[in-house]
Design a protein around this motif. Structure first.
Motif, PDB file in Angstrom:
ATOM      1  N   HIS A  92       0.994  -1.146  -0.123  1.00 28.46           N
ATOM      2  CA  HIS A  92      -0.072  -0.076   0.069  1.00 28.46           C
ATOM      3  C   HIS A  92       0.761   1.321  -0.045  1.00 28.46           C
ATOM      4  O   HIS A  92       0.904   1.919  -1.101  1.00 28.46           O
ATOM      5  N   GLN A  93       1.431   1.513   1.272  1.00 32.48           N
ATOM      6  CA  GLN A  93       2.555   2.664   1.129  1.00 32.48           C
ATOM      7  C   GLN A  93       3.722   2.341   1.746  1.00 32.48           C
ATOM      8  O   GLN A  93       4.454   3.266   2.394  1.00 32.48           O
ATOM      9  N   VAL A  94       4.369   1.309   1.354  1.00 34.07           N
ATOM     10  CA  VAL A  94       5.763   0.848   1.652  1.00 34.07           C
ATOM     11  C   VAL A  94       6.221   0.820   3.236  1.00 34.07           C
ATOM     12  O   VAL A  94       7.110   0.760   3.553  1.00 34.07           O
ATOM     13  N   THR A  95       5.128   0.872   4.162  1.00 32.52           N
ATOM     14  CA  THR A  95       5.466   0.727   5.656  1.00 32.52           C
ATOM     15  C   THR A  95       6.227  -0.570   5.617  1.00 32.52           C
ATOM     16  O   THR A  95       5.755  -1.689   5.201  1.00 32.52           O
ATOM     17  N   ASN A  96       6.943  -0.736   6.609  1.00 34.74           N
ATOM     18  CA  ASN A  96       7.800  -1.905   6.962  1.00 34.74           C
ATOM     19  C   ASN A  96       6.948  -2.711   7.950  1.00 34.74           C
ATOM     20  O   ASN A  96       7.013  -2.241   9.083  1.00 34.74           O
ATOM     21  N   PRO A 123       0.313  -2.420  10.322  1.00 30.43           N
ATOM     22  CA  PRO A 123      -0.241  -1.586  11.208  1.00 30.43           C
ATOM     23  C   PRO A 123      -0.499  -0.281  10.852  1.00 30.43           C
ATOM     24  O   PRO A 123      -1.491   0.426  11.544  1.00 30.43           O
ATOM     25  N   LYS A 124      -0.211   0.084   9.868  1.00 27.48           N
ATOM     26  CA  LYS A 124      -0.629   1.305   9.085  1.00 27.48           C
ATOM     27  C   LYS A 124      -2.100   1.798   8.977  1.00 27.48           C
ATOM     28  O   LYS A 124      -2.836   2.615   9.386  1.00 27.48           O
ATOM     29  N   HIS A 125      -2.726   0.826   7.975  1.00 30.20           N
ATOM     30  CA  HIS A 125      -3.908   0.930   7.758  1.00 30.20           C
ATOM     31  C   HIS A 125      -4.807  -0.348   7.683  1.00 30.20           C
ATOM     32  O   HIS A 125      -5.755  -0.499   6.902  1.00 30.20           O
ATOM     33  N   GLN A 126      -4.142  -1.500   8.134  1.00 32.66           N
ATOM     34  CA  GLN A 126      -4.646  -2.510   8.514  1.00 32.66           C
ATOM     35  C   GLN A 126      -5.202  -3.400   7.360  1.00 32.66           C
ATOM     36  O   GLN A 126      -5.916  -4.185   7.155  1.00 32.66           O
ATOM     37  N   TRP A 127      -4.295  -3.233   6.177  1.00 32.34           N
ATOM     38  CA  TRP A 127      -4.383  -4.284   5.214  1.00 32.34           C
ATOM     39  C   TRP A 127      -4.061  -5.625   5.599  1.00 32.34           C
ATOM     40  O   TRP A 127      -2.688  -5.706   6.636  1.00 32.34           O
TER      41      TRP A 127
HETATM   42  S1  FES Z   1       0.780   1.307   4.386  1.00 31.54           S
HETATM   43 FE1  FES Z   1       0.337  -0.874   4.958  1.00 31.54          FE
HETATM   44  S2  FES Z   1      -2.030  -0.824   4.932  1.00 31.54           S
HETATM   45 FE2  FES Z   1      -1.272   1.245   4.626  1.00 31.54          FE
END
Ligand code: FES
Length: 208
Positions: free
Chosen positions: A153-157, A171-175
């Motif tokens: 989604h947005q490259v969160t580790n 953890p960022k947007h719960q995908w």
């Molecule tokens: S960055 Fe992982 S769900 Fe948005």
């Protein structure tokens, strides 16, 4: 999409839907990488952080390198000015994307030694750090999957702690993702990024 646009689509569909149709049709002759690079520039120009994070991720997914994204930003200098370029680079640095690290900028894709195969337990998900990246490795009988820990989604580790059995939740947007298939099973619409891999002399190698 922002909550405001989602609201306007519901509240004023006749006015807003043509706008999205226009956007969709405007870039039909451009390849996806170029389209997303242009969108990165428009998001920087409008200074919408969420949009920048979203289209930067898409540009990377479509094969844009860190250097190409930096080129696009610098070439747009006459429209953006230095302040907006610096604003964008601050956000990119905050995202801590491996490809943008100075020591990684000129590194070409190659095979990396992940681990000895015997160190990877069967029917379990292993978490591995390997040369600047973190990986989730799933082994079942003779089959192996090697996933990037970066969220599509947005490259969160995504950390190891986000794993429950074979379900991984960013953890960022719960995908949420099924590690067995890599598919997104809740909230989002894109699978985990899977790295090409091979086993050689009893060692697992992955390519990025
Ligand atoms: S960055 Fe992982 S769900 Fe948005």
């Amino acid at each position: 999409m922002s909550d405001a646009l989602t609201y306007l689509i519901k509240a004023r569909p006749d006015a807003i839907k043509p706008y999205f149709t226009f956007l969709k049709q405007a870039g039909t002759h451009l390849d996806p990488k170029t389209r997303n690079l242009i969108s990165v520039i428009t998001k920087v120009h409008a200074q919408t952080e969420k949009g920048l994070r979203q289209y930067l991720t898409r540009a990377l997914r479509e094969g844009a390198s860190a250097h190409e994204i930096l080129d696009a930003l610098l070439m747009a200098f006459p429209a953006l000015g230095l302040a907006k370029i610096v604003w964008a680079v601050d956000i990119i640095l905050d995202m801590d994307i491996p490809e943008f690290r100075p020591e990684m900028l000129d590194v070409k894709p190659e095979w990396h030694d992940v681990a000895a195969l015997e160190e990877i337990p069967a029917d379990e998900v292993s978490y591995r750090d390997c040369e600047g990246r973190s990986l989730f490795v799933y082994r079942q009988d003779d089959s192996l999957k090697v996933y990037d820990s970066r969220c599509p989604h947005q490259v969160t580790n995504i950390p190891h702690l986000a794993l429950e059995g074979t379900r991984l939740t960013c953890p960022k947007h719960q995908w949420s993702f099924d590690i067995v298939s890599g598919e997104c099973i809740d909230k989002g619409d894109r699978p985990l990024n899977e790295f090409q891999h091979r086993v050689e002399n009893g060692r697992l190698l992955a390519y990025w």
